[in-house]
Design a protein around this motif. Structure first.
Motif: not given
Length: 353
Positions: A216-237
Motif C-alpha cells: 500500500i505504501e506509495g499508492v496514497g501519494l499517487l492518488c493525491q496526484k490524480y485527485n483520487t480517494l484511496l480505499a483499502v480493504d484490510a479485513v484479512a490483514s
C-alpha cells in the motif's frame, strides 16, 4: 409503550400491563398444553366476521427446548478465528443501553483503540454493525454517487465483490486485473489512474482467496496526484501486518473483527480521512443507506464535534411525542409484574419531587 405523565393514569398502566402479562402467561401455558388440530368438520366463522380468539397455528419448536450444543473447535479457516478467553469473559457482562454513559465511555475507548490499530489521528473512526461486507458496503455507498468512476484493482474474489457493490450503487466501474496471487506495482496503478481518472481507487491489502499481500505504501501519494480517494480493504490483514493509514495517505480503511482481531463476527471497524469526509459532505444526493450513512455514524460515535443527535432522554418521548409521554420498555425478559411495580414506584416518586 407510552403513558401520560399525569399520575392519575398510573393505575391504568398497572391494570393494562398486569392484564397483558397475565394473558401472555395464560396463553403460553395453554399453548404448551394444547395440541391444535384442524379437521374438515372445524366450525368456521360466518362470512364477514373475524374470530375473537385466534389460535396459534405454529407449535413451539421441540428443538429449542433442548440445550444448545456448542463444541469447542480449533478454527483454522480464513475466518472466523478463535477468540481468547478475555473476549469470552467480556461478553458475559450485563447489557447496557446504547445511550448509557457507561456505554458511551466504552465506545470512546474503542475509538482510541482503533486509532492505534489503524495508525491514524483521524476524527472519524468507528464501527459499523455487521461483518467485513458491512465495511465494504459503507465505503461504497458513502463515497460513490451514480455516474462516479471507481477503479478497482482486482486479483481475487474481494476485488470482484467490490466491483459488484459499486455497480449496485450506480458507479461506473473500471478494473485493473492481475492473475490470482499476483499484486499490483506502483507503475501499473499510476497508468490506470491516468487512464481512468477515477474518483476512488479500491485496493485489497490481503486477498484472502489467494493469500496475496498488496503493498500500500506509495499508492496514497499517487492518488493525491490524480485527485483520487484511496480505499483499502484490510479485513484479512489488519493486526497481522503493518498498516499506517495516515503515513500511507489512505482515505478509507475498514476491517472485520472476526479475523486477526480475534473477536466474534459482529462489527466492521472503519475510518474516514478528512478528504473522504469532505467528499461525503459534498454529495449531491443523499446516501442510499441510512444504516450505513457515515454522517449519522460519525455523530453517534462522537466523531464530528457536534452534540450526539441521539443524545435525548428516550423515556421522555421521541419525535412528535417528545415531552408528552413516558416511553417505558417492558419487553421480553423484562415483562414481569415486579418490574411493572418498580416502574410505577419510580414514576410516583419522580412526580412528587
Amino acid at each position: 409503550m407510552g403513558i401520560t405523565i399525569n399520575s392519575s393514569e398510573s393505575i391504568m398502566l398497572r391494570r393494562g400491563v398486569t392484564g397483558l402479562v397475565r394473558r401472555l402467561q395464560t396463553e403460553h401455558r395453554a399453548c404448551s398444553a394444547t395440541t391444535i388440530t384442524t379437521t374438515a368438520t372445524t366450525t368456521k366463522p360466518a362470512a364477514g366476521t373475524v374470530s375473537s380468539s385466534p389460535k396459534l397455528r405454529v407449535h413451539q419448536p421441540e428443538c429449542l427446548k433442548q440445550p444448545i450444543n456448542v463444541p469447542s473447535k480449533l478454527l483454522m479457516g480464513p475466518g472466523p478465528s478463535n477468540s481468547p478467553p478475555r473476549v469470552h469473559q467480556a461478553m458475559l457482562n450485563p447489557l447496557l443501553g446504547h445511550l448509557h454513559p457507561e456505554f458511551i465511555q466504552i465506545m470512546d475507548e474503542v475509538k482510541e483503540g482503533l486509532r492505534y490499530l489503524f495508525q491514524t489521528r483521524s476524527e472519524v473512526v468507528c464501527c459499523v454493525s455487521g461483518t467485513g461486507h458491512a465495511g465494504m458496503d459503507t465505503t461504497m455507498c458513502n463515497l460513490l454517487e451514480p455516474g462516479d468512476v471507481i477503479l478497482i484493482a482486482e486479483n481475487g474474489i474481494w476485488g470482484e465483490r467490490a466491483a459488484d457493490m459499486a455497480t449496485r450503487h450506480g458507479a461506473v466501474v473500471r478494473t485493473i486485473k492481475k492473475p490470482a496471487g499476483d499484486v499490483f506495482s506502483l507503475g501499473e496503478l499510476e497508468a490506470a489512474l491516468e487512464q481512468h481518472k477515477p474518483a476512488v481507487l479500491f485496493l485489497v491489502q490481503a486477498e484472502s482467496s489467494t493469500g496475496a499481500l498488496q503493498p500500500i505504501e506509495g499508492v496514497g501519494l499517487l492518488c493525491q496526484k490524480y485527485n483520487t480517494l484511496l480505499a483499502v480493504d484490510a479485513v484479512a490483514s489488519l493486526g497481522g501486518v503493518p498498516f499506517f493509514m495516515d503515513d500511507w495517505g489512505v482515505d478509507v480503511v475498514y476491517t472485520g473483527t472476526q479475523k486477526v482481531i480475534s473477536a466474534p463476527p459482529s462489527m466492521a471497524p472503519i475510518s474516514f480521512s478528512h478528504r473522504a469526509m469532505a467528499r461525503v459532505n459534498a454529495r449531491q444526493i443523499p446516501i442510499h443507506s441510512f444504516y450505513s450513512d457515515m454522517t449519522w455514524l460519525a455523530n453517534y460515535w462522537g466523531c464530528d464535534g457536534s452534540p450526539r443527535k441521539y443524545q435525548v432522554e428516550i423515556s421522555g418521548g421521541l419525535g412528535p411525542s417528545a415531552g408528552q409521554v413516558w416511553r417505558v420498555g417492558l419487553m421480553g425478559y423484562n415483562c414481569t409484574l415486579d418490574n411493572v411495580d418498580r416502574v410505577l414506584t419510580i414514576m410516583k416518586e419522580a412526580l412528587h419531587q
